[in-house]
Scaffold this motif. Structure first.
Motif, PDB file in Angstrom:
ATOM      1  N   GLU A  45      45.568   6.326  90.613  1.00 22.33           N
ATOM      2  CA  GLU A  45      46.099   6.065  91.954  1.00 22.33           C
ATOM      3  C   GLU A  45      45.558   7.052  92.970  1.00 22.33           C
ATOM      4  OE1 GLU A  45      49.214   4.075  89.398  1.00 22.33           O
ATOM      5  OE2 GLU A  45      48.660   6.203  89.475  1.00 22.33           O
ATOM      6  N   THR A  46      45.462   6.564  94.192  1.00 23.11           N
ATOM      7  CA  THR A  46      45.140   7.369  95.373  1.00 23.11           C
ATOM      8  C   THR A  46      46.186   7.040  96.424  1.00 23.11           C
ATOM      9  OG1 THR A  46      42.764   7.322  94.906  1.00 23.11           O
ATOM     10  CG2 THR A  46      43.413   7.809  97.181  1.00 23.11           C
ATOM     11  N   THR A  47      46.719   8.064  97.094  1.00 21.05           N
ATOM     12  CA  THR A  47      47.763   7.802  98.078  1.00 21.05           C
ATOM     13  C   THR A  47      47.340   8.248  99.467  1.00 21.05           C
ATOM     14  OG1 THR A  47      48.921   9.918  97.729  1.00 21.05           O
ATOM     15  CG2 THR A  47      49.577   8.041  96.358  1.00 21.05           C
ATOM     16  N   PHE A  48      47.962   7.616 100.455  1.00 26.00           N
ATOM     17  CA  PHE A  48      47.667   7.879 101.859  1.00 26.00           C
ATOM     18  C   PHE A  48      48.989   8.143 102.574  1.00 26.00           C
ATOM     19  CE2 PHE A  48      44.418   5.285  99.993  1.00 26.00           C
ATOM     20  CZ  PHE A  48      43.231   5.830 100.471  1.00 26.00           C
ATOM     21  N   LEU A  49      49.129   9.339 103.130  1.00 27.99           N
ATOM     22  CA  LEU A  49      50.359   9.747 103.786  1.00 27.99           C
ATOM     23  C   LEU A  49      50.320   9.359 105.258  1.00 27.99           C
ATOM     24  CD1 LEU A  49      50.901  13.299 102.242  1.00 27.99           C
ATOM     25  CD2 LEU A  49      51.865  11.113 101.510  1.00 27.99           C
ATOM     26  N   CYS A  50      51.371   8.684 105.692  1.00 30.44           N
ATOM     27  CA  CYS A  50      51.451   8.162 107.058  1.00 30.44           C
ATOM     28  C   CYS A  50      52.815   8.515 107.655  1.00 30.44           C
ATOM     29  CB  CYS A  50      51.291   6.635 107.055  1.00 30.44           C
ATOM     30  SG  CYS A  50      49.782   6.033 106.273  1.00 30.44           S
ATOM     31  N   ALA A  51      52.938   8.308 108.960  1.00 29.41           N
ATOM     32  CA  ALA A  51      54.224   8.489 109.628  1.00 29.41           C
ATOM     33  C   ALA A  51      55.181   7.400 109.153  1.00 29.41           C
ATOM     34  CB  ALA A  51      54.053   8.424 111.131  1.00 29.41           C
ATOM     35  N   PRO A  52      56.457   7.737 108.977  1.00 28.96           N
ATOM     36  CA  PRO A  52      57.419   6.723 108.500  1.00 28.96           C
ATOM     37  C   PRO A  52      57.700   5.675 109.572  1.00 28.96           C
ATOM     38  CG  PRO A  52      58.562   8.738 109.095  1.00 28.96           C
ATOM     39  CD  PRO A  52      57.098   9.045 109.182  1.00 28.96           C
ATOM     40  N   THR A  53      58.029   4.483 109.118  1.00 28.26           N
ATOM     41  CA  THR A  53      58.499   3.440 110.037  1.00 28.26           C
ATOM     42  C   THR A  53      60.015   3.310 109.986  1.00 28.26           C
ATOM     43  OG1 THR A  53      58.230   1.706 108.363  1.00 28.26           O
ATOM     44  CG2 THR A  53      56.340   2.158 109.791  1.00 28.26           C
ATOM     45  N   ASP A  54      60.625   3.851 108.940  1.00 32.73           N
ATOM     46  CA  ASP A  54      62.083   3.864 108.800  1.00 32.73           C
ATOM     47  C   ASP A  54      62.585   5.233 109.272  1.00 32.73           C
ATOM     48  OD1 ASP A  54      64.743   4.200 107.679  1.00 32.73           O
ATOM     49  OD2 ASP A  54      64.322   2.464 106.415  1.00 32.73           O
ATOM     50  N   PRO A  55      63.523   5.295 110.199  1.00 31.82           N
ATOM     51  CA  PRO A  55      63.976   6.582 110.718  1.00 31.82           C
ATOM     52  C   PRO A  55      64.653   7.472 109.681  1.00 31.82           C
ATOM     53  CG  PRO A  55      65.380   4.793 111.504  1.00 31.82           C
ATOM     54  CD  PRO A  55      64.199   4.156 110.864  1.00 31.82           C
ATOM     55  N   ARG A  56      65.044   6.903 108.550  1.00 34.23           N
ATOM     56  CA  ARG A  56      65.680   7.704 107.502  1.00 34.23           C
ATOM     57  C   ARG A  56      64.655   8.431 106.631  1.00 34.23           C
ATOM     58  NH1 ARG A  56      68.884   2.909 104.782  1.00 34.23           N
ATOM     59  NH2 ARG A  56      66.873   1.935 105.330  1.00 34.23           N
ATOM     60  N   ALA A  57      63.368   8.036 106.716  1.00 39.65           N
ATOM     61  CA  ALA A  57      62.332   8.579 105.840  1.00 39.65           C
ATOM     62  C   ALA A  57      61.659   9.801 106.455  1.00 39.65           C
ATOM     63  CB  ALA A  57      61.287   7.509 105.538  1.00 39.65           C
ATOM     64  N   ASP A  58      61.177  10.686 105.589  1.00 39.72           N
ATOM     65  CA  ASP A  58      60.416  11.855 106.036  1.00 39.72           C
ATOM     66  C   ASP A  58      58.935  11.539 106.189  1.00 39.72           C
ATOM     67  OD1 ASP A  58      62.501  13.919 106.119  1.00 39.72           O
ATOM     68  OD2 ASP A  58      62.644  13.556 103.958  1.00 39.72           O
TER      69      ASP A  58
END
Length: 279
Positions: A45-58
């Motif tokens: 796996e490779t992951t990509f960190l992005c800004a959350p779209t859910d206000p509860r998420a970091d």
């Protein structure tokens, strides 16, 4: 150029866990760019960190294999949380809240990073024809299977209880018969072996997409699904340590704990490579 880390997950010792490629600040990347880079890293796996779209998420994470995107996976969850925290991320509360395709996942930070197993997408008995395919793919007899069930929390795992850890180590898959299966197998070490090895359970996970076959070094999602299934049945204790990867030269350790009906899967994570990547 984007910040980049490669994290060894489920091992504190170098090169014995499951590596994860993590790209930070990835909001502007297209699906094609993510898919191409995941193919190029050639990691599970490779992951990509992005800004959350859910206000509860970091933060929000997108998880890619060489063949496509997953809604959830375990070692990418722990590795991505580690990379996000190491880069200066500050969670809003006691736990880190990850947003992914499967929804929100809590990641606790102590005593080591661990995620709350998401609800199964599919559980229960395996259809007879699929059960027969799994048995053929594992190269075992029907009598060798103590139990089998769906343990799918995103990737599509079928879980197989082989009783003993040695039976797990001895599995030699039939590659031609594996086709598109995703199967994780589990067995228990006797008390003396468990004390000597520092682990209670042996786990292996195999996957195929019709053209490629592999054995995953250490698999958080599979361990989570197996724990939800077998702890819930009383076939495993509420707390144990699983070893995975020993047959392929790894030595991952997965710490599993059930608390108030919720399964937590934890492990060490260490950054081994850091820098930037031009995508």
């Amino acid at each position: 150029m984007l910040p980049f880390r490669q994290v060894d997950v489920f091992s504190a010792e170098p090169w014995l866990g499951n590596p994860l490629a993590v790209v930070h600040d990835a909001d502007a990347l297209t699906d094609d760019q993510m898919a191409a880079f995941a193919r190029w890293t050639n990691l599970s796996e490779t992951t990509f960190l992005c800004a959350p779209t859910d206000p509860r998420a970091d933060y929000r994470v997108r998880i890619w294999t060489t063949g496509g995107e997953l809604p959830f996976a375990g070692h990418p969850t722990i590795g991505s949380a580690h990379a996000w925290l190491e880069a200066g991320g500050e969670p809003r509360g006691e736990v880190v809240v990850q947003e992914c395709g499967a929804g929100l996942v809590d990641v606790r930070r102590s005593p080591r990073l661990g995620f709350a197993a998401p609800p199964p997408r599919r559980s229960g008995p395996v259809e007879p024809d699929l059960r027969a395919r799994v048995v053929r793919g594992l190269g075992i007899s029907h009598a060798a299977v103590e139990d089998m069930a769906w343990v799918d929390n995103g990737p599509g795992w079928v879980g197989v209880d082989l009783g003993t850890a040695q039976a797990v180590v001895d599995v030699t898959p039939d590659l031609a018969a594996f086709t598109d299966l995703k199967v994780c197998v589990l067995g228990r070490w006797d008390d003396q072996s468990a004390e000597d090895l520092g682990t209670d359970i042996e786990v292996r996970a195999f996957y195929a997409d019709g053209s490629d076959f592999g054995e995953d070094p250490v698999t958080g999602s599979a361990n989570a699904g197996l724990a939800q299934w077998l702890i819930g049945m009383g076939a495993l204790p509420d707390s144990y340590v699983a070893r995975q990867g020993s047959v392929i030269g790894r030595d991952g350790r997965v710490h599993v704990e059930a608390v108030d009906g919720e399964v937590w899967v934890s492990g060490d994570a260490v950054t081994r490579i850091s820098g930037t990547v031009d995508l």
